[in-house]
Design a protein around this motif. Structure first.
Motif, short mmCIF file in Angstrom:
data_model
loop_
_atom_site.label_atom_id
_atom_site.label_comp_id
_atom_site.label_asym_id
_atom_site.label_seq_id
_atom_site.Cartn_x
_atom_site.Cartn_y
_atom_site.Cartn_z
N UNK A 105 -73.69 -66.74 5.86
CA UNK A 105 -74.36 -65.80 6.54
C UNK A 105 -74.40 -64.37 6.08
N UNK A 106 -73.11 -63.99 5.77
CA UNK A 106 -72.89 -62.61 5.35
C UNK A 106 -73.63 -62.26 3.89
N UNK A 107 -73.36 -63.49 3.05
CA UNK A 107 -74.00 -63.15 1.71
C UNK A 107 -75.22 -63.38 1.82
N UNK A 108 -75.78 -64.15 2.87
CA UNK A 108 -77.32 -64.41 2.74
C UNK A 108 -77.97 -62.99 2.96
N UNK A 109 -77.42 -61.80 3.32
CA UNK A 109 -78.29 -60.59 3.28
C UNK A 109 -78.69 -60.17 1.94
N UNK A 110 -78.16 -60.44 0.77
CA UNK A 110 -78.53 -60.44 -0.37
C UNK A 110 -79.86 -60.72 -0.86
N UNK A 111 -80.08 -62.58 -0.78
CA UNK A 111 -81.38 -62.95 -1.10
C UNK A 111 -82.46 -62.34 0.21
N UNK A 112 -81.97 -61.91 1.44
CA UNK A 112 -82.90 -61.20 2.21
C UNK A 112 -83.32 -59.97 1.71
N UNK A 113 -82.67 -59.10 1.30
CA UNK A 113 -82.97 -57.75 0.87
C UNK A 113 -83.84 -57.95 -0.65
N UNK A 114 -83.47 -58.65 -1.18
CA UNK A 114 -84.14 -59.00 -2.67
C UNK A 114 -85.60 -59.66 -2.21
N UNK A 115 -85.61 -60.55 -1.40
CA UNK A 115 -86.93 -61.10 -1.02
C UNK A 115 -87.90 -59.79 -0.46
N UNK A 116 -87.32 -59.14 0.33
CA UNK A 116 -88.22 -57.85 1.08
C UNK A 116 -88.57 -56.94 0.02
N UNK A 117 -87.75 -56.48 -1.03
CA UNK A 117 -88.09 -55.88 -2.07
C UNK A 117 -89.20 -56.48 -2.99
N UNK A 118 -89.10 -57.74 -3.11
CA UNK A 118 -90.15 -58.38 -4.10
C UNK A 118 -91.70 -58.50 -3.40
N UNK A 119 -91.38 -58.80 -2.25
CA UNK A 119 -92.78 -58.91 -1.26
C UNK A 119 -93.31 -57.58 -1.12
N UNK A 120 -92.49 -56.49 -0.79
CA UNK A 120 -93.04 -55.16 -0.54
C UNK A 120 -93.64 -54.66 -1.88
N UNK A 121 -93.19 -54.95 -3.06
CA UNK A 121 -93.74 -54.61 -4.42
C UNK A 121 -95.09 -55.18 -4.29
#
Length: 252
Positions: A105-121
């Motif tokens: 769960x804690x490491x899951x923050x990484x793919x969530x943040x990366x996914x948000x950056x990709x979708x925002x772009x």
């Protein structure tokens, strides 16, 4: 009605101002005023350059510099976005009645943040430039989504061996409470941002856990049914793109 070029400029201007933290009220005021100028200009046979000049990017920068940053909105939006990220991390495990506070769960923050950056772009940078090309928009959106989902799957498979160390394991009742809190956060965020994308993403994330619970194990693991399900989703995607294109053609 505005030309496709003017519409695209207004969309890119709106996205540019949103990225710079301008308030919705200021953005809407600028877009409405500029739209009326562009309509009048095109009625007189003039191009969008007669209003915005030969360098639209520079014109956007000058407008952005003249508007104040919506500090109060950002002070709410930033922590609210972080809260939504945490809700996404807790939502699927709670829905599966298997919420654990673990390394996964804690490491899951990484793919969530990366996914948000990709979708925002994708939303703020790429799609506005393809405003007049809905087919390309659809293809790029599907390709990006496939890449993000693939990244999530690879990350999950990489983290599976680390799932043994759980710091906290929720009971059945606690899973229901966590799930209810997540749903409330999604709805509140959607209402505040005036966008249903948070709800849509949560609904898509629900598909896997619900299917796992409701579909018999032998069916859930049958490759033929998996291929059939993928085919159905592809057909639904094609139908949605066709519907949007037909609607756009009728509007034009």
């Amino acid at each position: 009605m505005l030309s496709a070029k003017s519409e695209q400029f207004l969309i890119e201007l709106r996205m540019y101002l949103m990225q710079r933290g301008k308030s919705d009220e200021d953005i809407q005021g600028i877009v409405d005023e500029l739209e009326s100028h562009l309509i009048e200009s095109e009625k007189n046979g003039k191009s969008v350059e007669s209003i915005v000049g030969k360098d639209p990017k520079q014109y956007m920068k000058s407008i952005g510099a003249s508007l104040p940053v919506a500090t109060k909105e950002l002070m709410i939006l930033i922590p609210a976005t972080l809260l939504v990220i945490l809700a996404y991390l807790a939502y699927v495990p709670a829905l599966s009645e298997d919420f654990k506070l673990s390394q996964t769960v804690l490491w899951g923050i990484i793919p969530v943040v990366i996914s948000l950056i990709v979708y925002s772009s994708l939303i703020f940078k790429m799609l506005p430039k393809l405003h007049a090309k809905p087919v390309k928009q659809g293809i790029i959106a599907v390709a990006v989504s496939t890449g993000v989902i693939g990244f999530w799957v690879a990350f999950y498979l990489w983290m599976v061996p680390e799932t043994a160390s759980a710091y906290f394991t929720a009971t059945a009742e606690q899973n229901y409470v966590i799930l209810a809190i997540c749903v409330v956060i999604f709805i509140a965020y959607a209402l505040y941002t005036k966008s249903w994308i948070t709800i849509v993403v949560a609904a898509l994330m629900s598909a896997g856990p619900l299917a796992e619970n409701w579909i018999p194990q032998e069916v859930n693991e049958d490759p033929a049914y998996i291929v059939l399900a993928i085919g159905v989703f592809v057909l639904i995607g094609i139908a949605i793109v066709w519907f949007l294109m037909s609607k756009r053609h009728k509007t034009a």
